[in-house]
Scaffold this active site. Sequence first.
Site, mmCIF file in Angstrom:
data_model
loop_
_atom_site.group_PDB
_atom_site.id
_atom_site.type_symbol
_atom_site.label_atom_id
_atom_site.label_comp_id
_atom_site.label_asym_id
_atom_site.label_seq_id
_atom_site.Cartn_x
_atom_site.Cartn_y
_atom_site.Cartn_z
ATOM 1 N N LEU A 55 0.863 -1.172 0.000
ATOM 2 C CA LEU A 55 0.000 0.000 0.000
ATOM 3 C C LEU A 55 0.899 1.222 0.000
ATOM 4 O O LEU A 55 1.895 1.260 0.731
ATOM 5 C CB LEU A 55 -0.875 0.023 1.260
ATOM 6 C CG LEU A 55 -2.228 -0.692 1.235
ATOM 7 C CD1 LEU A 55 -2.858 -0.639 2.617
ATOM 8 C CD2 LEU A 55 -3.165 -0.070 0.215
ATOM 9 N N ASP A 56 0.564 2.239 -0.799
ATOM 10 C CA ASP A 56 1.341 3.478 -0.803
ATOM 11 C C ASP A 56 1.395 4.072 0.604
ATOM 12 O O ASP A 56 0.459 3.902 1.389
ATOM 13 C CB ASP A 56 0.702 4.504 -1.738
ATOM 14 C CG ASP A 56 0.875 4.150 -3.201
ATOM 15 O OD1 ASP A 56 1.679 3.250 -3.492
ATOM 16 O OD2 ASP A 56 0.197 4.767 -4.043
ATOM 17 N N PRO A 57 2.473 4.795 0.931
ATOM 18 C CA PRO A 57 2.505 5.504 2.221
ATOM 19 C C PRO A 57 1.293 6.402 2.432
ATOM 20 O O PRO A 57 0.818 6.556 3.552
ATOM 21 C CB PRO A 57 3.796 6.322 2.125
ATOM 22 C CG PRO A 57 4.689 5.500 1.242
ATOM 23 C CD PRO A 57 3.750 4.906 0.208
ATOM 24 N N ALA A 117 -1.697 5.751 1.494
ATOM 25 C CA ALA A 117 -2.888 4.937 1.709
ATOM 26 C C ALA A 117 -2.933 4.372 3.121
ATOM 27 O O ALA A 117 -1.911 4.194 3.785
ATOM 28 C CB ALA A 117 -2.926 3.802 0.690
ATOM 29 N N ARG A 124 -5.300 5.071 -8.209
ATOM 30 C CA ARG A 124 -4.774 6.386 -8.591
ATOM 31 C C ARG A 124 -5.085 6.667 -10.073
ATOM 32 O O ARG A 124 -5.495 7.766 -10.443
ATOM 33 C CB ARG A 124 -3.263 6.404 -8.358
ATOM 34 C CG ARG A 124 -2.567 7.710 -8.686
ATOM 35 C CD ARG A 124 -1.064 7.465 -8.842
ATOM 36 N NE ARG A 124 -0.514 6.718 -7.724
ATOM 37 C CZ ARG A 124 0.198 7.247 -6.732
ATOM 38 N NH1 ARG A 124 0.415 8.541 -6.726
ATOM 39 N NH2 ARG A 124 0.684 6.500 -5.770
#
Length: 308
Positions: A45-47, A49, A180
């Site tokens: 997961l992206d930072p 998110a 995104r």
Amino acid sequence: MVKAKWRSVDGIVLLNKPIGLSSNQALQRVRRLYQAAKAGHTGALDPLATGMLPLCLGEATKFSQYLLDANKRYLTCIQLGKRTTTGDREGDVLTEELIPTLTDDSLEAILDRFRGDIEQIPPMYSALKHEGRPLYEYARQGIVIERKRRRVTVSNLTLISRTEDTLTLDIQCSKGTYIRTIGEDIGEALGCGAHLHSLHRISTAGYSPENMMTLEEFESIAEQGYDALDSHLISMDTAVEHFEKVDLVEADTLDMMFGRTISSPISLEHETVVRMYDQKSQRFLGLGQIKGVSIRPYRLVNTSEFSL
């Protein structure tokens, strides 16, 4: 002070990842709490998110790929009218444009373009690798790498709420779907641009969000000792529940433990993967593969401490 030793602990925990941490940073913090000798996460997961990040400990890491490949569900807020360099709120604003007036019907018509099987071009700010390096490293240097279109499936896209400049969406999708990109593409379809304001993963592989815990909750439980932590482990076989279940009699269990091929107690399609259990104890043995009239070992758990 004696440093705690890494220990053998097997199972899955569901972390509600906080904003600002990478998936690996979150994994290492939980791993240290458990002092787990082996651990891995199941898809970054992206930072930016938050939300469900299943973490596999010990023998459960053998089945992490199935969680990586599973369907996901997200709640996301899309900011309309602004394009950014990264496609999210952390990037620099590239353009600001007027947001068109939309009726409910016209908005639904546009959202419908992003339901079902769709094609995406992965964003440059992603962990997808090119020549061994993640794309975001190239993007930070101003280098654009050509990316191939990918087909993904959005099984559900529901508009939860909207304001003059935001859309909040509930999205269920297949692996490899970039939320995104969906946000940016919706902005393009509306003619005003857009970027992701927030992203929360509600669920992975059907795991209930009610079973997620925050880092702070794990840290509080850790103060009570390993038994308290271990009580929150989810059985590793939940990662492979989509496979047919096969119960093995004692003799077949013993043969499978030693990596031997056994006769299949059921008739299934050739080379079908099944999850295997000892009939008496219902202990999970791992995965087997039916080949003809036999089951051969495919991915077994460590059964060294298993007694019949």
